[in-house]
Design a protein around this motif. Structure first.
Motif, PDB file in Angstrom:
ATOM      1  N   PHE A  56       0.665  -1.260   0.118  1.00  0.00           N
ATOM      2  CA  PHE A  56       0.111   0.003  -0.079  1.00  0.00           C
ATOM      3  C   PHE A  56       1.007   1.077   0.147  1.00  0.00           C
ATOM      4  CE2 PHE A  56      -3.108  -3.164   2.096  1.00  0.00           C
ATOM      5  CZ  PHE A  56      -4.132  -2.857   1.217  1.00  0.00           C
TER       6      PHE A  56
ATOM      7  N   LEU B 215       4.118   0.930   1.897  1.00  0.00           N
ATOM      8  CA  LEU B 215       4.247   0.296   2.979  1.00  0.00           C
ATOM      9  C   LEU B 215       4.111  -1.212   2.228  1.00  0.00           C
ATOM     10  CD1 LEU B 215       3.954  -0.351   6.147  1.00  0.00           C
ATOM     11  CD2 LEU B 215       1.355  -0.243   5.391  1.00  0.00           C
TER      12      LEU B 215
ATOM     13  N   VAL C 273       3.100  -4.954   2.916  1.00  0.00           N
ATOM     14  CA  VAL C 273       2.086  -5.681   3.657  1.00  0.00           C
ATOM     15  C   VAL C 273       2.608  -7.037   3.479  1.00  0.00           C
ATOM     16  CG1 VAL C 273      -0.270  -6.009   4.367  1.00  0.00           C
ATOM     17  CG2 VAL C 273       0.545  -3.739   3.654  1.00  0.00           C
TER      18      VAL C 273
ATOM     19  N   PRO D  67       1.099 -10.242  15.290  1.00  0.00           N
ATOM     20  CA  PRO D  67       0.759  -8.605  15.615  1.00  0.00           C
ATOM     21  C   PRO D  67      -0.227  -8.237  14.789  1.00  0.00           C
ATOM     22  CG  PRO D  67       3.075  -8.868  15.152  1.00  0.00           C
ATOM     23  CD  PRO D  67       2.392 -10.405  15.131  1.00  0.00           C
ATOM     24  N   SER D  68      -0.797  -7.134  15.271  1.00  0.00           N
ATOM     25  CA  SER D  68      -1.788  -6.106  14.131  1.00  0.00           C
ATOM     26  C   SER D  68      -1.048  -5.498  13.371  1.00  0.00           C
ATOM     27  CB  SER D  68      -2.248  -5.442  15.335  1.00  0.00           C
ATOM     28  OG  SER D  68      -3.084  -4.291  14.535  1.00  0.00           O
ATOM     29  N   GLY D  69      -1.243  -5.636  12.317  1.00  0.00           N
ATOM     30  CA  GLY D  69      -0.732  -4.957  11.065  1.00  0.00           C
ATOM     31  C   GLY D  69       0.230  -6.002  10.116  1.00  0.00           C
ATOM     32  N   SER D  70       0.308  -7.276  10.694  1.00  0.00           N
ATOM     33  CA  SER D  70       1.383  -8.266  10.222  1.00  0.00           C
ATOM     34  C   SER D  70       1.018  -8.541   9.032  1.00  0.00           C
ATOM     35  CB  SER D  70       1.541  -9.263  11.185  1.00  0.00           C
ATOM     36  OG  SER D  70       0.522  -9.826  11.536  1.00  0.00           O
ATOM     37  N   GLY D  71      -0.274  -8.303   8.328  1.00  0.00           N
ATOM     38  CA  GLY D  71      -0.660  -8.677   7.168  1.00  0.00           C
ATOM     39  C   GLY D  71      -1.686 -10.024   6.927  1.00  0.00           C
ATOM     40  N   LYS D  72      -2.147 -10.315   8.231  1.00  0.00           N
ATOM     41  CA  LYS D  72      -3.271 -11.438   8.438  1.00  0.00           C
ATOM     42  C   LYS D  72      -4.476 -11.282   7.493  1.00  0.00           C
ATOM     43  CE  LYS D  72      -3.619 -11.011  12.839  1.00  0.00           C
ATOM     44  NZ  LYS D  72      -2.913  -9.609  12.923  1.00  0.00           N
ATOM     45  N   SER D  73      -5.111  -9.974   7.601  1.00  0.00           N
ATOM     46  CA  SER D  73      -6.373 -10.051   6.922  1.00  0.00           C
ATOM     47  C   SER D  73      -5.899  -9.674   5.613  1.00  0.00           C
ATOM     48  CB  SER D  73      -7.159  -8.581   7.333  1.00  0.00           C
ATOM     49  OG  SER D  73      -7.416  -8.902   8.799  1.00  0.00           O
ATOM     50  N   THR D  74      -4.988  -9.470   4.977  1.00  0.00           N
ATOM     51  CA  THR D  74      -4.727  -8.927   3.635  1.00  0.00           C
ATOM     52  C   THR D  74      -4.528 -10.119   3.057  1.00  0.00           C
ATOM     53  OG1 THR D  74      -3.500  -7.158   4.164  1.00  0.00           O
ATOM     54  CG2 THR D  74      -2.937  -8.211   1.972  1.00  0.00           C
TER      55      THR D  74
ATOM     56  N   GLU E 290      -8.479  -7.321  -2.799  1.00  0.00           N
ATOM     57  CA  GLU E 290      -7.289  -6.830  -2.823  1.00  0.00           C
ATOM     58  C   GLU E 290      -6.324  -7.386  -3.960  1.00  0.00           C
ATOM     59  OE1 GLU E 290      -6.366  -4.159  -1.283  1.00  0.00           O
ATOM     60  OE2 GLU E 290      -7.642  -3.987   0.462  1.00  0.00           O
TER      61      GLU E 290
END
Ligand code: ADP
Ligand code: MG
Length: 255
Positions: free
Chosen positions: A15, A18, A20, A39-46, A55
């Motif tokens: 992004f 960044l 991801v 951790p939060s922001g590590s790309g799991k949801s992506t 995406e």
């Protein structure tokens, strides 16, 4: 071993500046139950959003059942995927979101029957019967004529799971399915997912912060950090004897 049902081959997702997903290699076998933690922001949801084609990726290839997600071969040549190809790939997957995303103006049963009739062209009678079986599976037979706002969060999420299953997916994706729930409602949703995990052929990929639950249902747990799998193994290996300092640190904070 047969072909993995999901395969990420050196996938990069950015992004802006960044990164991801950072040359992510990741695969899931048919019928495997895999949990992603990190951790939060590590790309799991992506990872899940890429699978659902919500995406696009910048580099690498994603395969589903051996077929590239974003490309298709026609007349022996590789082309950019058509909408029909993307739909075919997407239809193999059901996704359950943190926010339940039910259709607010439809009854519970109609939430389950709408897409199979409209998207898959299945007969109304078949879909209705299947819908009732699924409501039975998630323990909500008596709620089928209610509207989402008349249900608790836990009940709504169980409808969300039944709705995803109504499309007869080969793969179920769960993105923190209990994170938005009051603590006393988490158990009923986990019980439904636990029951599903017994389905031999269903492939499950699940992002969760419920570590005890992950330990119970997973064949494999992957610890994500900064868009890569930092460490993976059986629940026993990962939770009882993590090797990487980063994994140890994360588990110490959440367990
Ligand atoms: P996780 O699920 O592990 O918490 P995500 O996959 O949601 O992480 O996000 C990974 C990173 O990508 C985060 O830093 C997030 O802020 C960023 N990100 C996600 N979606 C977008 C977007 N649409 N635009 C910009 N940044 C995004
Ligand atoms: Mg997330």
């Amino acid at each position: 071993m047969s072909e993995p049902i999901i395969k990420f081959d050196k996938v990069v997702k950015r992004f802006g500046d960044l990164t991801v997903l950072d040359e992510l290699d990741f695969q899931v076998e048919q019928g495997e139950k895999v949990t992603i933690i990190g951790p939060s922001g590590s790309g799991k949801s992506t990872v899940l959003r890429v699978l659902m084609t919500l995406e696009k990726i910048n580099e690498g290839v994603v395969y589903i059942g051996g077929e590239p997600l974003w490309h298709e071969s026609r007349n022996g040549k590789l082309h950019e995927a058509s909408e029909a190809h993307l739909r075919k790939m997407r239809n193999q997957m059901g996704m359950v979101f943190q926010q339940f995303n039910l259709f607010p103006h439809m009854t519970v049963l109609r939430n389950l029957t709408e897409a199979p009739v409209r998207v898959l062209g299945m007969s109304k009678a078949d879909v209705r019967q299947r819908g009732e079986e699924l409501l039975d599976l998630v323990g909500l037979s008596d709620q089928k004529d209610k509207y989402p706002h008349q249900l608790s969060g836990g009940q709504q999420q169980r409808v969300g799971i039944a709705r995803a299953l109504a499309m007869r997916p080969r793969i179920m994706l769960f993105d923190e399915p209990t994170s938005a729930l009051d603590p006393e409602l988490v158990g009923e949703v986990l019980n439904v997912i636990r029951r599903l995990a017994k389905e031999h052929d269903l492939t499950m990929l699940l992002v969760t912060h419920e570590m005890h639950f992950a330990q119970q249902i997973s064949d494999r747990v992957c610890f994500f950090d900064k868009g890569k799998i930092k460490e993976q193994g059986t629940p026993e290996e990962l939770f009882k004897a993590p090797k990487e300092a980063r994994t140890q640190e994360f588990l110490k904070a959440v367990l």
